[in-house]
Design an enzyme around this catalytic site. Structure first.
Site, PDB file in Angstrom:
ATOM      1  N   ASN A 179     -12.720  -3.577   2.750  1.00 14.50           N
ATOM      2  CA  ASN A 179     -13.700  -2.506   2.866  1.00 14.50           C
ATOM      3  C   ASN A 179     -14.651  -2.578   1.675  1.00 14.50           C
ATOM      4  O   ASN A 179     -14.202  -2.671   0.531  1.00 14.50           O
ATOM      5  CB  ASN A 179     -13.002  -1.142   2.900  1.00 14.50           C
ATOM      6  CG  ASN A 179     -12.140  -0.973   4.134  1.00 14.50           C
ATOM      7  OD1 ASN A 179     -12.500  -1.416   5.222  1.00 14.50           O
ATOM      8  ND2 ASN A 179     -10.975  -0.341   3.985  1.00 14.50           N
ATOM      9  N   ASP A 224       0.849  -1.183   0.000  1.00 13.07           N
ATOM     10  CA  ASP A 224       0.000   0.000   0.000  1.00 13.07           C
ATOM     11  C   ASP A 224       0.897   1.250   0.000  1.00 13.07           C
ATOM     12  O   ASP A 224       1.907   1.305   0.689  1.00 13.07           O
ATOM     13  CB  ASP A 224      -0.903   0.002   1.247  1.00 13.07           C
ATOM     14  CG  ASP A 224      -2.048   0.995   1.126  1.00 13.07           C
ATOM     15  OD1 ASP A 224      -3.210   0.538   1.034  1.00 13.07           O
ATOM     16  OD2 ASP A 224      -1.786   2.214   1.123  1.00 13.07           O
ATOM     17  N   ILE A 225       0.505   2.238  -0.762  1.00 10.71           N
ATOM     18  CA  ILE A 225       1.313   3.458  -0.916  1.00 10.71           C
ATOM     19  C   ILE A 225       1.292   4.310   0.359  1.00 10.71           C
ATOM     20  O   ILE A 225       2.197   5.118   0.591  1.00 10.71           O
ATOM     21  CB  ILE A 225       0.811   4.272  -2.141  1.00 10.71           C
ATOM     22  CG1 ILE A 225       1.902   5.173  -2.680  1.00 10.71           C
ATOM     23  CG2 ILE A 225      -0.450   5.055  -1.801  1.00 10.71           C
ATOM     24  CD1 ILE A 225       1.599   5.754  -4.053  1.00 10.71           C
ATOM     25  N   HIS A 235     -10.333  -5.187  -3.353  1.00  7.78           N
ATOM     26  CA  HIS A 235      -8.986  -5.448  -2.824  1.00  7.78           C
ATOM     27  C   HIS A 235      -9.064  -5.888  -1.376  1.00  7.78           C
ATOM     28  O   HIS A 235      -9.951  -5.468  -0.631  1.00  7.78           O
ATOM     29  CB  HIS A 235      -8.095  -4.201  -2.949  1.00  7.78           C
ATOM     30  CG  HIS A 235      -8.678  -2.961  -2.356  1.00  7.78           C
ATOM     31  ND1 HIS A 235      -9.613  -2.192  -3.011  1.00  7.78           N
ATOM     32  CD2 HIS A 235      -8.482  -2.360  -1.166  1.00  7.78           C
ATOM     33  CE1 HIS A 235      -9.960  -1.167  -2.250  1.00  7.78           C
ATOM     34  NE2 HIS A 235      -9.288  -1.243  -1.101  1.00  7.78           N
ATOM     35  N   LEU A 236      -8.100  -6.708  -1.027  1.00  9.37           N
ATOM     36  CA  LEU A 236      -7.977  -7.218   0.330  1.00  9.37           C
ATOM     37  C   LEU A 236      -6.751  -6.566   0.939  1.00  9.37           C
ATOM     38  O   LEU A 236      -5.662  -6.621   0.365  1.00  9.37           O
ATOM     39  CB  LEU A 236      -7.795  -8.739   0.218  1.00  9.37           C
ATOM     40  CG  LEU A 236      -8.044  -9.671   1.386  1.00  9.37           C
ATOM     41  CD1 LEU A 236      -9.390  -9.413   2.046  1.00  9.37           C
ATOM     42  CD2 LEU A 236      -7.958 -11.106   0.882  1.00  9.37           C
ATOM     43  N   HIS A 237      -6.933  -5.929   2.109  1.00 10.18           N
ATOM     44  CA  HIS A 237      -5.790  -5.378   2.837  1.00 10.18           C
ATOM     45  C   HIS A 237      -5.173  -6.491   3.687  1.00 10.18           C
ATOM     46  O   HIS A 237      -5.910  -7.214   4.370  1.00 10.18           O
ATOM     47  CB  HIS A 237      -6.229  -4.265   3.792  1.00 10.18           C
ATOM     48  CG  HIS A 237      -6.792  -3.050   3.133  1.00 10.18           C
ATOM     49  ND1 HIS A 237      -6.056  -1.893   2.960  1.00 10.18           N
ATOM     50  CD2 HIS A 237      -8.018  -2.790   2.613  1.00 10.18           C
ATOM     51  CE1 HIS A 237      -6.816  -0.973   2.373  1.00 10.18           C
ATOM     52  NE2 HIS A 237      -8.015  -1.492   2.148  1.00 10.18           N
ATOM     53  N   GLY A 288     -15.753   2.753   4.178  1.00  5.83           N
ATOM     54  CA  GLY A 288     -14.669   3.648   3.780  1.00  5.83           C
ATOM     55  C   GLY A 288     -13.911   3.201   2.547  1.00  5.83           C
ATOM     56  O   GLY A 288     -12.755   3.581   2.358  1.00  5.83           O
ATOM     57  N   GLN A 289     -14.545   2.412   1.692  1.00  9.85           N
ATOM     58  CA  GLN A 289     -13.864   1.994   0.467  1.00  9.85           C
ATOM     59  C   GLN A 289     -13.607   3.200  -0.431  1.00  9.85           C
ATOM     60  O   GLN A 289     -14.548   3.930  -0.775  1.00  9.85           O
ATOM     61  CB  GLN A 289     -14.696   0.946  -0.300  1.00  9.85           C
ATOM     62  CG  GLN A 289     -13.961   0.409  -1.522  1.00  9.85           C
ATOM     63  CD  GLN A 289     -14.761  -0.629  -2.307  1.00  9.85           C
ATOM     64  OE1 GLN A 289     -15.906  -0.944  -1.966  1.00  9.85           O
ATOM     65  NE2 GLN A 289     -14.162  -1.156  -3.360  1.00  9.85           N
TER      66      GLN A 289
HETATM   67  P1  AMP Z   1      -9.802   1.369   0.568  1.00  9.17           P
HETATM   68  O1  AMP Z   1     -10.037   2.542   1.468  1.00  9.17           O
HETATM   69  O2  AMP Z   1     -10.162   0.054   1.216  1.00  9.17           O
HETATM   70  O3  AMP Z   1     -10.459   1.548  -0.776  1.00  9.17           O
HETATM   71  O4  AMP Z   1      -8.242   1.285   0.360  1.00  9.17           O
HETATM   72  C1  AMP Z   1      -7.580   1.823  -0.753  1.00  9.17           C
HETATM   73  C2  AMP Z   1      -6.113   1.736  -0.451  1.00  9.17           C
HETATM   74  O5  AMP Z   1      -5.400   1.911  -1.657  1.00  9.17           O
HETATM   75  C3  AMP Z   1      -5.609   2.790   0.536  1.00  9.17           C
HETATM   76  O6  AMP Z   1      -5.017   2.145   1.659  1.00  9.17           O
HETATM   77  C4  AMP Z   1      -4.572   3.577  -0.285  1.00  9.17           C
HETATM   78  O7  AMP Z   1      -3.463   3.987   0.472  1.00  9.17           O
HETATM   79  C5  AMP Z   1      -4.202   2.574  -1.366  1.00  9.17           C
HETATM   80  N1  AMP Z   1      -3.695   3.122  -2.620  1.00  9.17           N
HETATM   81  C6  AMP Z   1      -4.273   4.090  -3.369  1.00  9.17           C
HETATM   82  N2  AMP Z   1      -3.527   4.325  -4.468  1.00  9.17           N
HETATM   83  C7  AMP Z   1      -2.476   3.462  -4.414  1.00  9.17           C
HETATM   84  C8  AMP Z   1      -1.351   3.222  -5.266  1.00  9.17           C
HETATM   85  N3  AMP Z   1      -1.162   3.903  -6.403  1.00  9.17           N
HETATM   86  N4  AMP Z   1      -0.468   2.263  -4.895  1.00  9.17           N
HETATM   87  C9  AMP Z   1      -0.645   1.573  -3.757  1.00  9.17           C
HETATM   88  N5  AMP Z   1      -1.683   1.752  -2.919  1.00  9.17           N
HETATM   89  C10 AMP Z   1      -2.590   2.695  -3.230  1.00  9.17           C
END
Ligand code: AMP
Ligand code: ZN
Length: 114
Positions: free
Chosen positions: A87, A30-31, A100-102, A93-94
């Site tokens: 999410n 994750d960024i 995607h799976l964290h 909070g998506q």
């Molecule tokens: P969500 O809130 O569950 O939709 O999570 C989206 C996640 O994507 C967040 O934790 C962001 O930090 C991550 N994210 C967004 N853009 C990027 C990117 N370019 N590379 C890696 N992670 C990202």
């Protein structure tokens, strides 16, 4: 989907710190990490959220989960433990509308989540 950031990462059009790739999934850091270990597991196929999952996605959903567990093992999070979060929709909070799976690890987490 052409304007989807995670589709672009899956295609290699946007750089990401990849840790694992399976036939249908990609795992990358994750960024903006919320924990010492924070990975995202995505299918290469665009699906907006868990709400888009149907019977035909059964194998893909399993592959997503297996890739998460394998990536956690690879990153050394198995013994201490880790949290998997998906999410889904507004209340959760998506932010990125590509399922995607964290994978969160490297510290302890509260329950219930905030
Ligand atoms: P969500 O809130 O569950 O939709 O999570 C989206 C996640 O994507 C967040 O934790 C962001 O930090 C991550 N994210 C967004 N853009 C990027 C990117 N370019 N590379 C890696 N992670 C990202
Ligand atoms: Zn997408």
């Amino acid at each position: 989907m052409s304007d989807c950031i995670f589709c672009k990462i899956a295609a290699g059009d946007i750089p990401a710190r990849r840790v694992l790739e399976t036939e249908n999934c990609v795992v990358f850091h994750d960024i903006s990490p919320a924990a010492p270990l924070h990975l995202l597991v995505i299918p290469k196929q665009h699906l907006a959220s868990a709400d888009a999952l149907r019977e035909e996605h059964q194998a893909l959903a399993g592959e997503l989960l297996l890739a998460a567990a394998e990536a956690a093992r690879q990153e050394g999070a198995t013994e201490s433990g880790y949290r998997l979060v998906m999410n889904t929709g507004h209340n959760a909070g998506q932010e990125v509308m590509h399922i995607h799976l964290h994978v969160l690890g490297g510290r302890s987490f509260k329950w219930p989540p905030g």
